[in-house]
Design an enzyme around this catalytic site. Sequence first.
Site, mmCIF file in Angstrom:
data_model
loop_
_atom_site.group_PDB
_atom_site.id
_atom_site.type_symbol
_atom_site.label_atom_id
_atom_site.label_comp_id
_atom_site.label_asym_id
_atom_site.label_seq_id
_atom_site.Cartn_x
_atom_site.Cartn_y
_atom_site.Cartn_z
ATOM 1 N N TYR A 107 0.977 -1.219 -0.142
ATOM 2 C CA TYR A 107 0.222 -0.042 -0.101
ATOM 3 C C TYR A 107 0.722 1.438 0.277
ATOM 4 O O TYR A 107 1.867 1.550 0.362
ATOM 5 C CB TYR A 107 -1.009 -0.149 1.041
ATOM 6 C CG TYR A 107 -1.156 -0.896 1.958
ATOM 7 C CD1 TYR A 107 -1.939 -1.895 0.521
ATOM 8 C CD2 TYR A 107 -2.262 -1.433 3.029
ATOM 9 C CE1 TYR A 107 -3.069 -3.339 0.576
ATOM 10 C CE2 TYR A 107 -2.967 -2.681 3.191
ATOM 11 C CZ TYR A 107 -2.777 -3.011 1.832
ATOM 12 O OH TYR A 107 -4.462 -4.754 2.439
ATOM 13 N N CYS A 110 1.634 2.453 3.800
ATOM 14 C CA CYS A 110 1.895 1.918 4.540
ATOM 15 C C CYS A 110 3.550 2.078 5.361
ATOM 16 O O CYS A 110 4.298 1.578 4.574
ATOM 17 C CB CYS A 110 1.423 -0.020 4.100
ATOM 18 S SG CYS A 110 2.659 -0.736 4.514
ATOM 19 N N PHE A 112 5.139 0.415 7.209
ATOM 20 C CA PHE A 112 6.136 -1.254 7.017
ATOM 21 C C PHE A 112 6.757 -0.905 5.171
ATOM 22 O O PHE A 112 7.868 -1.493 4.995
ATOM 23 C CB PHE A 112 5.731 -1.723 7.700
ATOM 24 C CG PHE A 112 4.685 -2.422 8.552
ATOM 25 C CD1 PHE A 112 5.983 -2.107 9.143
ATOM 26 C CD2 PHE A 112 3.345 -2.139 8.930
ATOM 27 C CE1 PHE A 112 5.395 -2.119 10.473
ATOM 28 C CE2 PHE A 112 3.446 -1.980 10.101
ATOM 29 C CZ PHE A 112 4.014 -1.486 11.173
ATOM 30 N N CYS A 113 5.494 -1.104 4.372
ATOM 31 C CA CYS A 113 5.891 -0.599 2.972
ATOM 32 C C CYS A 113 7.039 0.709 2.793
ATOM 33 O O CYS A 113 8.049 0.165 1.495
ATOM 34 C CB CYS A 113 5.494 -0.329 1.849
ATOM 35 S SG CYS A 113 3.636 -2.227 2.279
#
Length: 331
Positions: A107, A110, A112-113
């Site tokens: 995403y 996001c 974490f991404c």
Amino acid sequence: MATTMRNLGRLAATGRAAASFSATATSTARRQLILQTALYGSRSNTFSYAPQSRWFSSHDRVTVERNCGGCNMSYSTAASAARDLDEKELPQSNKNYVPNDVVLYQYQACPFCNKVKAFLEYYDIPYKIVEVNPINKKEIKWSDYRKVPILMVDGEQMVNSSDIIDKIYKRMHPDSVSEDAETQKWCRWVDDHLVHVLSPNIYRSPAEALESFDYITTNGNFSFTERLVVKYGGAAAMYFVSKKLKKRHNITDERGALYEAADTWVNALNGRQYLGGSEPNLADLSVFGVLRPIRYLKSGKDMVENTRIGEWFTRMENQMKPHRDTTLQGP
Ligand SMILES: N[C@@H](CCC(=O)N[C@@H](CS)C(=O)NCC(=O)O)C(=O)O
């Protein structure tokens, strides 16, 4: 942020916010999914560089044109964004191991991404992006793992941002011992503390929640109708959920907590350009990655105005190499 998602799901299950989505949602489960996943879903119909461009990673220098109905999608790339690979400029370690085929399922917003992207871009590893629709997640149907990021590296599935980074880093530095204690400590701090401060801040007020969901839905992989429903419904839901999250993480003043986290990080630098010294290390990349999506939202602007993190952040932005594989895949 997984906690955020669980909380969001619970809230959705109560039906309190789900009503907002009833216009298009076909079932309670679907409404729940919208709520659960809207938080960091993002993708734009047209990415082109604009005032808020610094919200985005260099990946977004790609120009994307998408038919509004979502049926025909064509992607054109900004050739200028592709940077010639100059071996001399690469970090030394990158010459040893460079994966050939890297695909990030993500995403856009996001955290974490964005950690994984910061790592790939710092080490100038070309990668493709598949923006996942957070409602049906059909782009990752093939995987048992139901979260993002998922990184496919030469056919191997890697999950969990910290594990992904560790794995690739070790392959790039096969002879090095593991990260020093200081770096490990701050990488853990990102996952255990910093990420939990974000949601209460970006959804702090109705206006900020709407700003965040405008970003998420403008840039996310949503159909036209989903976009509208998620923007307003998600903002309303997350405004309330963020209050619960504050309590859960013992945060009384969310902005104060964000400022404190930013200054705690600057204190950790202890006068160094980066935690890694003259070059960023994995902790620098993690902190930068999770803060990147909020940097040009109101909370991120406030953070830079009210703390000492701005100079480090700008140095980190300048360390990112333009994303060199401009291929986008999507529905
Ligand atoms: N510990 C994982 C957390 C990943 C995570 O929670 N990702 C969220 C997006 S920010 C997610 O995919 N949530 C499930 C969903 O969207 O349904 C990591 O570091 O990669």
